[in-house]
Scaffold this motif. Structure first.
Motif, PDB file in Angstrom:
ATOM      1  N   ILE A 161     -13.714  12.678  16.910  1.00  0.00           N
ATOM      2  CA  ILE A 161     -14.938  12.682  17.172  1.00  0.00           C
ATOM      3  C   ILE A 161     -15.088  10.889  17.728  1.00  0.00           C
ATOM      4  O   ILE A 161     -16.201  10.660  18.281  1.00  0.00           O
ATOM      5  N   VAL A 162     -14.374  10.482  17.723  1.00  0.00           N
ATOM      6  CA  VAL A 162     -14.919   8.468  18.381  1.00  0.00           C
ATOM      7  C   VAL A 162     -13.432   7.986  19.765  1.00  0.00           C
ATOM      8  O   VAL A 162     -12.788   8.539  19.130  1.00  0.00           O
ATOM      9  N   ALA A 163     -13.281   7.818  20.737  1.00  0.00           N
ATOM     10  CA  ALA A 163     -13.082   7.527  21.932  1.00  0.00           C
ATOM     11  C   ALA A 163     -11.978   6.094  20.819  1.00  0.00           C
ATOM     12  O   ALA A 163     -13.069   5.131  22.094  1.00  0.00           O
ATOM     13  N   PHE A 164     -11.516   5.675  20.107  1.00  0.00           N
ATOM     14  CA  PHE A 164     -11.431   4.628  19.698  1.00  0.00           C
ATOM     15  C   PHE A 164     -10.090   3.961  20.689  1.00  0.00           C
ATOM     16  O   PHE A 164      -9.630   3.731  21.620  1.00  0.00           O
ATOM     17  N   THR A 165     -11.226   2.255  20.888  1.00  0.00           N
ATOM     18  CA  THR A 165      -9.801   1.565  21.902  1.00  0.00           C
ATOM     19  C   THR A 165      -8.965   0.951  20.834  1.00  0.00           C
ATOM     20  O   THR A 165      -7.742   0.506  21.756  1.00  0.00           O
ATOM     21  N   HIS A 166      -8.844   0.893  19.797  1.00  0.00           N
ATOM     22  CA  HIS A 166      -8.007   0.277  19.392  1.00  0.00           C
ATOM     23  C   HIS A 166      -7.458   1.192  17.686  1.00  0.00           C
ATOM     24  O   HIS A 166      -8.779   1.741  17.073  1.00  0.00           O
ATOM     25  N   VAL A 167      -6.526   1.183  17.345  1.00  0.00           N
ATOM     26  CA  VAL A 167      -6.035   0.951  15.849  1.00  0.00           C
ATOM     27  C   VAL A 167      -5.578   0.440  15.305  1.00  0.00           C
ATOM     28  O   VAL A 167      -4.985  -0.774  15.749  1.00  0.00           O
ATOM     29  N   MET A 168      -6.085  -0.672  14.424  1.00  0.00           N
ATOM     30  CA  MET A 168      -5.668  -1.534  13.806  1.00  0.00           C
ATOM     31  C   MET A 168      -4.928  -1.093  12.245  1.00  0.00           C
ATOM     32  O   MET A 168      -5.447  -0.953  11.027  1.00  0.00           O
ATOM     33  N   HIS A 169      -4.199  -0.564  12.053  1.00  0.00           N
ATOM     34  CA  HIS A 169      -2.896  -0.088  11.557  1.00  0.00           C
ATOM     35  C   HIS A 169      -2.372  -1.046  10.124  1.00  0.00           C
ATOM     36  O   HIS A 169      -1.810  -2.279  10.079  1.00  0.00           O
ATOM     37  N   LEU A 170      -2.993  -1.284   8.886  1.00  0.00           N
ATOM     38  CA  LEU A 170      -2.905  -2.137   7.952  1.00  0.00           C
ATOM     39  C   LEU A 170      -2.562  -1.151   6.628  1.00  0.00           C
ATOM     40  O   LEU A 170      -2.194  -1.362   4.880  1.00  0.00           O
ATOM     41  N   ALA A 171      -2.686   0.059   6.435  1.00  0.00           N
ATOM     42  CA  ALA A 171      -1.843   0.761   5.279  1.00  0.00           C
ATOM     43  C   ALA A 171      -1.078   0.510   5.520  1.00  0.00           C
ATOM     44  O   ALA A 171      -0.034   0.830   6.214  1.00  0.00           O
ATOM     45  N   ALA A 172      -0.535   0.953   4.131  1.00  0.00           N
ATOM     46  CA  ALA A 172       1.089   0.617   4.064  1.00  0.00           C
ATOM     47  C   ALA A 172       1.576   0.999   2.253  1.00  0.00           C
ATOM     48  O   ALA A 172       0.763   0.662   1.584  1.00  0.00           O
ATOM     49  N   GLN A 173       2.407   1.081   2.173  1.00  0.00           N
ATOM     50  CA  GLN A 173       3.051   0.489   0.450  1.00  0.00           C
ATOM     51  C   GLN A 173       3.389  -0.766   0.527  1.00  0.00           C
ATOM     52  O   GLN A 173       4.291  -1.172   1.121  1.00  0.00           O
ATOM     53  N   ALA A 174       2.581  -1.348  -0.358  1.00  0.00           N
ATOM     54  CA  ALA A 174       3.423  -2.906   0.191  1.00  0.00           C
ATOM     55  C   ALA A 174       3.953  -3.565  -1.270  1.00  0.00           C
ATOM     56  O   ALA A 174       3.845  -2.608  -2.063  1.00  0.00           O
ATOM     57  N   GLY A 175       4.507  -4.835  -1.224  1.00  0.00           N
ATOM     58  CA  GLY A 175       5.130  -5.409  -2.162  1.00  0.00           C
ATOM     59  C   GLY A 175       6.664  -4.685  -2.288  1.00  0.00           C
ATOM     60  O   GLY A 175       7.640  -4.329  -2.114  1.00  0.00           O
ATOM     61  N   VAL A 176       7.417  -6.080  -3.286  1.00  0.00           N
ATOM     62  CA  VAL A 176       8.864  -6.471  -2.218  1.00  0.00           C
ATOM     63  C   VAL A 176       9.144  -5.621  -3.357  1.00  0.00           C
ATOM     64  O   VAL A 176      10.249  -4.571  -3.190  1.00  0.00           O
ATOM     65  N   ARG A 177       9.167  -6.070  -4.782  1.00  0.00           N
ATOM     66  CA  ARG A 177       9.877  -5.836  -5.604  1.00  0.00           C
ATOM     67  C   ARG A 177       9.624  -4.184  -6.855  1.00  0.00           C
ATOM     68  O   ARG A 177      10.730  -3.671  -6.863  1.00  0.00           O
ATOM     69  N   TYR A 178       8.115  -3.504  -6.718  1.00  0.00           N
ATOM     70  CA  TYR A 178       8.309  -2.492  -6.768  1.00  0.00           C
ATOM     71  C   TYR A 178       9.112  -0.875  -5.882  1.00  0.00           C
ATOM     72  O   TYR A 178       8.646  -0.290  -6.297  1.00  0.00           O
ATOM     73  N   ALA A 179       9.644  -1.517  -4.515  1.00  0.00           N
ATOM     74  CA  ALA A 179      10.215  -0.516  -4.204  1.00  0.00           C
ATOM     75  C   ALA A 179      11.697  -0.530  -4.921  1.00  0.00           C
ATOM     76  O   ALA A 179      12.541   0.490  -4.604  1.00  0.00           O
ATOM     77  N   ILE A 180      12.086  -0.964  -5.790  1.00  0.00           N
ATOM     78  CA  ILE A 180      13.439  -1.085  -7.072  1.00  0.00           C
ATOM     79  C   ILE A 180      12.404   0.230  -7.798  1.00  0.00           C
ATOM     80  O   ILE A 180      13.570   1.272  -8.109  1.00  0.00           O
ATOM     81  N   GLU A 181      11.700   0.706  -8.351  1.00  0.00           N
ATOM     82  CA  GLU A 181      10.771   1.636  -8.621  1.00  0.00           C
ATOM     83  C   GLU A 181      10.519   2.617  -8.213  1.00  0.00           C
ATOM     84  O   GLU A 181      10.817   3.627  -8.597  1.00  0.00           O
ATOM     85  N   ASN A 182      10.022   2.413  -7.320  1.00  0.00           N
ATOM     86  CA  ASN A 182       9.651   3.967  -6.118  1.00  0.00           C
ATOM     87  C   ASN A 182       9.937   3.980  -5.090  1.00  0.00           C
ATOM     88  O   ASN A 182       9.485   3.474  -4.210  1.00  0.00           O
ATOM     89  N   PRO A 183      11.399   3.396  -4.751  1.00  0.00           N
ATOM     90  CA  PRO A 183      11.690   3.776  -3.240  1.00  0.00           C
ATOM     91  C   PRO A 183      11.270   4.830  -2.308  1.00  0.00           C
ATOM     92  O   PRO A 183      10.899   4.613  -0.509  1.00  0.00           O
ATOM     93  N   HIS A 184      10.446   6.072  -2.848  1.00  0.00           N
ATOM     94  CA  HIS A 184      10.289   7.544  -1.312  1.00  0.00           C
ATOM     95  C   HIS A 184       9.004   6.329  -1.508  1.00  0.00           C
ATOM     96  O   HIS A 184       8.275   7.466  -0.264  1.00  0.00           O
ATOM     97  N   SER A 185       7.691   6.200  -1.871  1.00  0.00           N
ATOM     98  CA  SER A 185       6.446   5.955  -1.815  1.00  0.00           C
ATOM     99  C   SER A 185       6.673   5.376  -0.633  1.00  0.00           C
ATOM    100  O   SER A 185       5.280   4.938   0.581  1.00  0.00           O
ATOM    101  N   TYR A 186       7.912   4.140  -0.281  1.00  0.00           N
ATOM    102  CA  TYR A 186       8.077   3.383   0.858  1.00  0.00           C
ATOM    103  C   TYR A 186       8.387   4.093   2.692  1.00  0.00           C
ATOM    104  O   TYR A 186       7.487   4.017   3.061  1.00  0.00           O
TER     105      TYR A 186
END
Ligand SMILES: O=C(O)[C@H]1O[C@H](OP(=O)(O)OP(=O)(O)OC[C@H]2O[C@@H](n3ccc(=O)[nH]c3=O)[C@H](O)[C@@H]2O)[C@H](O)[C@@H](O)[C@@H]1O
Length: 428
Positions: A161-186
């Motif tokens: 639909i759109v000819a984007f000039t840029h992608v600003m990619h900020l989606a992520a699984q954040a948080g340092v310590r939560y990776a212990i609980e849910n590694p696969h989400s990272y």
């Protein structure tokens, strides 16, 4: 070998044999059919469960086809992407309902750039905060498509639909310590999702320039300070850091093979209004106001932990500066036509503050005392300190942070009190 069933029906007299035998055959037949019936039922239930799981999974991962194939949905995307200044950008912001995504989207829109958001609204933290951010963006003319970066269909659709000039990619699984609980989400978001988004970006025509959020955590267990972009980053302390480091390698290959212009931004503990409830400054504020205890981690030998806390407005300026100077991607039709920029910048504040100092600033602004449990930092991915050298970002993108922690936390506390209704006396 005889079965126990045979033993059970063995006749005592020859006359009785036929009847017993017939009954036995009947019983066996019934057993067989009921076993078959149970199996069939089991398979039907299993299939139904699979279909329901599959479709609900798809609903989570993407909007239903009827939604994003609709004329109305496509019009919203197109309108949101409208550029309203000369030489303006048209930017796909992933994680637009996230903390940094919201602020960057608003800043782009404010200066006349086109912005289309994408967010999966997952429940890593309170989704109602994400919905509130979405409402804020909507009221500023920014549309957020609800979908996951792992969903190639929705990505193809928006790029169509759109000819984007840029992608600003900020989606992520954040948080340092939560990776212990849910590694696969990272791995799911920060590795697989990144690759899906890069695939869509490199196939787009024209190819957009790609700016994305890496992390200060890639410096891992380094002891030389301040951290410079040329320092080693091969000793991550958490899976989160490892996936961000992987992202730096993955984006490099898309730059090398397909000519995508890449800028990776190593954010240093970003804080501010509309922030993330899982971060220390946010959860400390909540607990202090509710009279609940907070846990303050301390390093080995009683050394205080420290972070180069960076205020959101400074980060936004760094993001916009990166978009503006990104240089063009060179590929088309998925083929590289020449070399394209590959850049990495630290976006920090250059003045680390200890966690106990963070607590005392919050106490001052909240006019309340924290109940502190001081414990040794658990070995769950944390690093003892961060400190950014920002000379490269200053030189290349004009990055110049101006907000100290005291000032930034004052703005955060003021937002917090108003957002959660403390100023109206509802919760005090
Ligand atoms: O800059 C980064 O690279 C990272 O910054 C933050 O990670 P972190 O610095 O660990 O931020 P917080 O979770 O807010 O922790 C800040 C400090 O408070 C400490 N802390 C945290 C939580 C707690 O209950 N108590 C406590 O003392 C931590 O050990 C750390 O020293 C973000 O959560 C990451 O997503 C981001 O990538």
């Amino acid at each position: 070998m005889r079965s126990s069933e045979d033993e059970y029906v063995f006749p005592l007299t020859p006359g009785k044999f036929k009847i017993e035998r017939t009954h036995a055959i009947n019983r066996q037949f019934h057993r067989c059919t009921s076993t078959l019936f149970l199996w069939a039922l089991f398979l039907i239930v299993l299939t139904a469960m699979y279909i329901s799981l599959f479709t609900s999974g798809n609903r989570c991962l993407s909007s239903s086809p009827s939604l994003y194939d609709s004329v109305e949905w496509q019009k919203q995307v197109r309108d949101s992407a409208q550029i309203r200044r000369s030489n303006g950008l048209s930017v796909l912001v992933t994680g637009a309902a996230g903390f940094v995504g919201t602020h960057v989207s608003l800043a782009l829109k404010k200066r006349g750039d086109g912005v289309v958001g994408l967010d999966n609204f997952n429940d890593y933290y309170d989704p109602s905060l994400k919905k509130a951010r979405k409402n804020l963006l909507n009221s500023n003319g920014i549309f957020i498509a609800e979908g996951d970066i792992n969903d190639a269909r929705i990505l193809a659709k928006v790029f169509d639909i759109v000819a984007f000039t840029h992608v600003m990619h900020l989606a992520a699984q954040a948080g340092v310590r939560y990776a212990i609980e849910n590694p696969h989400s990272y791995v799911h978001s920060n590795v697989a999702g990144l690759v899906t988004l890069l695939e869509a970006s490199k196939s787009a025509n024209p190819q957009p320039a790609f700016v994305w959020a890496s992390s200060s955590s890639v410096y891992g267990l380094n002891t030389k300070v301040p951290f410079s972009e040329s320092d080693r980053t091969d000793r991550p302390a958490s899976l989160y850091a490892a996936t961000k480091k992987a992202g730096e390698g993955i984006t490099h290959t898309y730059n090398h093979i397909y000519g995508l212009s890449i800028t990776g931004l190593r954010f240093f503990t970003v804080y501010g209004p509309w922030g993330r409830p899982d971060m220390a400054y946010f959860s400390f504020t909540r607990n202090i106001l509710q009279g609940k205890p907070i846990t303050v981690y301390r390093g080995k030998n009683g050394v205080d932990l420290a972070r180069d806390f960076t205020y959101i407005d400074d980060i936004v300026k760094g993001c916009l500066g990166s978009l503006d100077t990104s240089g063009k991607s060179t590929g088309s039709g998925g083929k590289k036509r020449g070399p394209a920029p590959y850049r990495i910048f630290n976006l920090g504040n250059t003045s680390p503050v200890t966690v106990p100092t963070l607590v005392s600033i919050l106490e001052k602004h909240l006019k309340a005392k924290a109940k502190q449990n001081v414990v040794e930092m658990p070995g769950n991915g944390d690093v003892p300190f961060t400190h950014a050298n920002i000379s490269l970002a200053r030189r290349e993108i004009g990055y110049k942070p101006t907000t100290d922690l005291e000032t930034g936390l004052k703005k955060f506390v003021s937002w917090y009190l108003s957002y959660y209704g403390y100023n109206q006396g509802k919760l005090l």
